[in-house]
Design an enzyme around this catalytic site. Structure first.
Site, PDB file in Angstrom:
ATOM      1  N   ASP A  15       0.836  -1.196   0.000  1.00  0.00           N
ATOM      2  CA  ASP A  15       0.000   0.000   0.000  1.00  0.00           C
ATOM      3  C   ASP A  15       0.874   1.250   0.000  1.00  0.00           C
ATOM      4  O   ASP A  15       2.098   1.163  -0.174  1.00  0.00           O
ATOM      5  CB  ASP A  15      -0.963  -0.030   1.187  1.00  0.00           C
ATOM      6  CG  ASP A  15      -0.259  -0.068   2.536  1.00  0.00           C
ATOM      7  OD1 ASP A  15       0.952   0.242   2.603  1.00  0.00           O
ATOM      8  OD2 ASP A  15      -0.925  -0.400   3.527  1.00  0.00           O
ATOM      9  N   LEU A  16       0.272   2.396   0.215  1.00  0.00           N
ATOM     10  CA  LEU A  16       1.021   3.658   0.194  1.00  0.00           C
ATOM     11  C   LEU A  16       2.084   3.739   1.274  1.00  0.00           C
ATOM     12  O   LEU A  16       3.067   4.463   1.130  1.00  0.00           O
ATOM     13  CB  LEU A  16       0.066   4.850   0.330  1.00  0.00           C
ATOM     14  CG  LEU A  16      -0.772   5.159  -0.905  1.00  0.00           C
ATOM     15  CD1 LEU A  16      -1.774   6.269  -0.596  1.00  0.00           C
ATOM     16  CD2 LEU A  16       0.115   5.561  -2.069  1.00  0.00           C
TER      17      LEU A  16
END
Length: 135
Positions: A15-16
């Site tokens: 994810d980020l």
């Protein structure tokens, strides 16, 4: 029998924050179970042709530590609690000696109408062999 399936974390898995997105662990667990079943000599394609499939009924998962991009992981899968139409598959995702995720999956056998079905004798024998070799 404890089945081990190695994998590497790719960019698409994170994810980020740069850690493995939680839902991707479910994919890792599915692949680990599928490889264990395949190595036990159970063809899911043949089962489907006979009108039977494995389906996940329940997932209990504890996310303990994050995995990161490029980590080398191992999915550990066992099989226990074999019943007429279901069994449990405890699984863990490991990075070295660190347990990142611990899960317990309940798998049921269903027919083409989505109803619970008993394991056929030949598949039961293969599943029993997996369970017995884990002792």
């Amino acid at each position: 029998m404890i089945h081990l399936w190695p994998l590497r974390v790719y960019y698409e898995d994170v994810d980020l924050a740069g850690i493995v997105y939680y839902a991707n662990y479910l994919k890792y667990l599915e692949r680990g179970r599928s490889e264990m079943v395949r190595e036990a000599g159970i063809s899911q394609l043949e089962m489907k042709a006979a009108g039977l499939v494995f389906a996940v009924r329940r997932v209990e998962a504890d996310y303990l530590k994050p995995a990161n991009y490029d980590d080398e992981l191992v999915v550990e899968t066992r099989l226990d609690r074999l019943k007429g139409a279901s069994f449990d598959m405890p699984q863990r995702v490991l990075r070295g000696d660190d347990v990142l995720l611990a899960a317990r999956i309940k798998v049921v056998i269903i027919d083409s109408q989505g109803r619970a079905a008993r394991l056929p004798a030949d598949i039961r024998a293969k599943v029993t062999a997996i369970t017995a070799s884990d002792s």
